[in-house]
Design an enzyme around this catalytic site. Sequence first.
Site, PDB file in Angstrom:
ATOM      1  N   LYS A  26       0.830  -1.196   0.000  1.00  0.00           N
ATOM      2  CA  LYS A  26       0.000   0.000   0.000  1.00  0.00           C
ATOM      3  C   LYS A  26       0.867   1.250   0.000  1.00  0.00           C
ATOM      4  O   LYS A  26       0.646   2.182  -0.787  1.00  0.00           O
ATOM      5  CB  LYS A  26      -0.917  -0.021   1.233  1.00  0.00           C
ATOM      6  CG  LYS A  26      -1.956   1.067   1.198  1.00  0.00           C
ATOM      7  CD  LYS A  26      -2.854   1.002   2.419  1.00  0.00           C
ATOM      8  CE  LYS A  26      -3.771  -0.199   2.331  1.00  0.00           C
ATOM      9  NZ  LYS A  26      -4.131  -0.720   3.646  1.00  0.00           N
ATOM     10  N   GLY A 105      -7.810  -7.656   4.782  1.00  0.00           N
ATOM     11  CA  GLY A 105      -8.654  -7.761   5.972  1.00  0.00           C
ATOM     12  C   GLY A 105      -8.027  -8.465   7.159  1.00  0.00           C
ATOM     13  O   GLY A 105      -8.692  -8.701   8.167  1.00  0.00           O
ATOM     14  N   ARG A 352      -3.645  -1.456  -6.362  1.00  0.00           N
ATOM     15  CA  ARG A 352      -2.825  -2.677  -6.301  1.00  0.00           C
ATOM     16  C   ARG A 352      -3.294  -3.615  -7.411  1.00  0.00           C
ATOM     17  O   ARG A 352      -4.390  -3.423  -7.948  1.00  0.00           O
ATOM     18  CB  ARG A 352      -2.966  -3.372  -4.943  1.00  0.00           C
ATOM     19  CG  ARG A 352      -4.391  -3.782  -4.642  1.00  0.00           C
ATOM     20  CD  ARG A 352      -4.529  -4.429  -3.280  1.00  0.00           C
ATOM     21  NE  ARG A 352      -5.928  -4.537  -2.914  1.00  0.00           N
ATOM     22  CZ  ARG A 352      -6.374  -4.812  -1.712  1.00  0.00           C
ATOM     23  NH1 ARG A 352      -5.530  -5.012  -0.726  1.00  0.00           N
ATOM     24  NH2 ARG A 352      -7.661  -4.907  -1.468  1.00  0.00           N
ATOM     25  N   HIS A 468      -2.177 -45.224  -5.275  1.00  0.00           N
ATOM     26  CA  HIS A 468      -2.681 -45.773  -6.522  1.00  0.00           C
ATOM     27  C   HIS A 468      -3.855 -44.949  -7.031  1.00  0.00           C
ATOM     28  O   HIS A 468      -3.901 -44.529  -8.197  1.00  0.00           O
ATOM     29  CB  HIS A 468      -3.092 -47.234  -6.300  1.00  0.00           C
ATOM     30  CG  HIS A 468      -3.642 -47.877  -7.525  1.00  0.00           C
ATOM     31  ND1 HIS A 468      -4.998 -47.886  -7.798  1.00  0.00           N
ATOM     32  CD2 HIS A 468      -3.033 -48.493  -8.563  1.00  0.00           C
ATOM     33  CE1 HIS A 468      -5.182 -48.502  -8.953  1.00  0.00           C
ATOM     34  NE2 HIS A 468      -4.012 -48.883  -9.430  1.00  0.00           N
ATOM     35  N   SER A 777      15.064 -41.699 -17.491  1.00  0.00           N
ATOM     36  CA  SER A 777      13.820 -41.037 -17.119  1.00  0.00           C
ATOM     37  C   SER A 777      13.740 -41.088 -15.604  1.00  0.00           C
ATOM     38  O   SER A 777      13.798 -42.167 -15.008  1.00  0.00           O
ATOM     39  CB  SER A 777      12.633 -41.756 -17.757  1.00  0.00           C
ATOM     40  OG  SER A 777      11.450 -41.117 -17.366  1.00  0.00           O
TER      41      SER A 777
END
Length: 889
Positions: A26, A105, A352, A468, A777
Amino acid sequence: MEKWVYTFGDGRAEGSAEDRNLLGGKGANLAEMCNLGLPVPPGLTIVTDACNHYYENGRTLPEGLKDQVRAGLRRMEAITGRVFGDTQKPLLLSVRSGSRASMPGMMDTVLNLGLNDATVEGLGQDAGDARFAWDSYRRFIQMYGDVVMGLDHEVFVEILEDEKGRLGHEHDTELSAGEWQEVVARYKEAIREELGEDFPQAPEIQLWRAIGAVFASWMNARAVTYRTLHNIPAVWGTAVNVQAMVFGNLGNSSATGVAFTRNPSTGENALYGEFLVNAQGEDVVAGIRTPQNITEEARIASGSDRPSLEKLMPEAFSEFRAICDKLERHYRDMQDLEFTIERGKLWMLQTRAGKRTAKAALKISVDMATEGLISQGEAVSRIDPASLDQLLHPTIDPRARRDVIGSGLPASPGAATGEIVFTSEDAVKAQDEGRKVILVRVETSPEDIHGMHAAQGILTTRGGMTSHAAVVARGMGTPCVSGAGTLRVDLRNELLVAHGVTLRKGDVITIDGSSGQVLKGAIPMLQPELSGDFGRLMEWADRTRRMKVRTNAETPADARAARSFGAEGIGLCRTEHMFFEGSRINVMREMILAEDEAGRRASLEKLLPMQRSDFAELFEIMHGLPVTIRMLDPPLHEFLPKSDEEIAEVATALSIEEAVLRRRVDTLHEFNPMLGHRGCRLAISYPEIAEMQARAIFEAAVEAAKKTGAAVVPEIMVPLVGLKAELDYVKGRIEAVARAVIAESGVTIDYLVGTMIELPRAALRAHVIAESAEFFSFGTNDLTQTTFGISRDDASAFLSTYIQKGIVEQDPFVQLDFDGVGELIRIAAERGRRTRNDLKLGICGEHGGDPASIHFCEDAGLDYVSCSPFRVPIARLAAAQAAFTNGKA
Ligand code: PEP
Ligand code: MG
């Protein structure tokens, strides 16, 4: 002397948007707006470091702060021509928090500070409006009494309601100056009675206590929880913004409101917002009065008969609209703004980047890139990849009422509704009858595949994110909630027992695989919309990324879906899943139960054509793209029945004695199957299985190439290798089969043999293994399991506690453990490529679909990631973002 205070106002500021860490969001944006010459009430920002000082020094304010704040106040007085605490022309202040990250808030705010029994009179006379002054004073006492002094807000609400009742008023706006004065007296009285002290009259004391309260609110329970949820470190601290008040409650030419420069829910490029006449900011939020639309267009669209700001205050409106455009162009993003109009004069109180839905984020990014406001790469980098889930799956209508009966892990995104069934057989039966079901199990096993396919959604009460159920459901794109530990499945009585409710088979539930919630009944859904914006953004992403994106798929349906989502090949085909379909499971069992190699070979002969046609279909679907097929991985007992009932059933089906079957099940029993007789160990014990699979692959490659005209280069992958000798043994068998098939068919077949890296030893010995492996892999599910020594199927029982207690930040089965498992990947990549510089590197564990892990893969130089079909777009986007970030750095 350290600088604790930055001032702003009158067209210049000491800070700017760059100083976000110091001034908070802010404060930095107020400074920036000031520098842009926008109308911002003057003020000062106390830096976030002062908050840290406050906590590091037993909640005391740093030395020098008071003097700097006083100097800042003098500047504000000079600009406004008002004096703090003056009884003629008092300067009133707002004191607001503002941290680096927006925490809407969560922390405290005090408005109208500086009012007391004397200044209220001066304010009233100066404004020529005593009612306004007393209304402001009561607002101040109410807020200050609650936030700073700690008196329950309800005490004030009760007094006000009581007064209104006594006076016969319905709305706050009906109270006169004298009546507000009465309320003020009662408020002060209540403070004295409840707290044993008077409401402080000295403005300076009011100010310092309010600043202390804002710092203290950084550690209130709400703020702490919010930070935990959003990964905001406590050390960031909050800044405090002290700003001259401007008044939206100064009669009917005054107003206050909030706006977004574009629609935050649809992304439409149209100013969107609400305001209230004669009100202060908190009235808009509190919802006491219904706000009005800012633009005429929105008013007409909403069917409201109350005038828009555009009509009511045309001059202030057009100035506001011009400022919105300027701010959006300046920040190059959609802004969320707060403003106040005081007697016709517009003041900007905040700007913002606005929060938005996934859909709006997509539209806004694509539009802004098209408008030339941002680059295509930036548009790509602005979309949270995980949010694509919301665009690809049905989601619960956010307006719907949710009756939550339990929750588990958000294992596979999307929402689904259906009748509860407890067995896969019931799921299939229901599908045949055209009914929609949710398959509810304690956990699933490969035997449930057909039930999982038939169900709209899957709910398990045990198992983690790589259980699984979770892995298979994600693969299928079926919504799944796993490990919902607060629910209990009573299979015998076919009940699902939740806290306070018991549901039966046939009762309808909804699961939300994106949040992990389990809900009672059917809930309205929103269907996915793969609109033009989605396609365009993905096109830009594809142009930006370096890594390829493949998919983990074994069924034709999954492979097709993945290709339609943009997969560039298959990175992992788990062949075991193919053995559970239809009658195959019994042939597989026959093979496992065979007495000797000859018996096994006989059964494998029957499996060969089935595998061959599966592979041929996959090759055809993926024509022109690489397909990696993995040799059988799970331990053989996974294919055998478990319960007495199942054993009896299978014995009959296979025409063998129950005792024989039971004996075989017992022999195959393992104490630790994940570390047992699986992976390449199976191919070494039973090479005939690997040979059958290799033959199926090569014959299918020949067949598919004939059909499509595109050569197939299969990549054959050996799982769970730890030793080069293991790979060499299996590779030798594969090569022998290749030679045989080439000789029989007369067709040359190019193929690669590689390995999964899923054991730490394999990573460390990568340079040696790469002598034989043509690709690696990374099987990061197992690699995480074996590196941590944490069972992937049992982890959910304690990992949530680990996360709660801060032992780990993330579930390492969801997001790669960069430091440990990641280090092994880097080592393996580097050592492997040292031996073979064209070694192809990929990842096929679940992490291959996780955006943060994909960034890691980009950094580690992997060639591709492979993930379940529905995650392919997410991975494409994440890979593009990683490349974009690296390109910029
Ligand atoms: C892995 O271990 O990461 C992997 C992809 O194999 P699976 O999940 O089948 O063990
Ligand atoms: Mg594995």
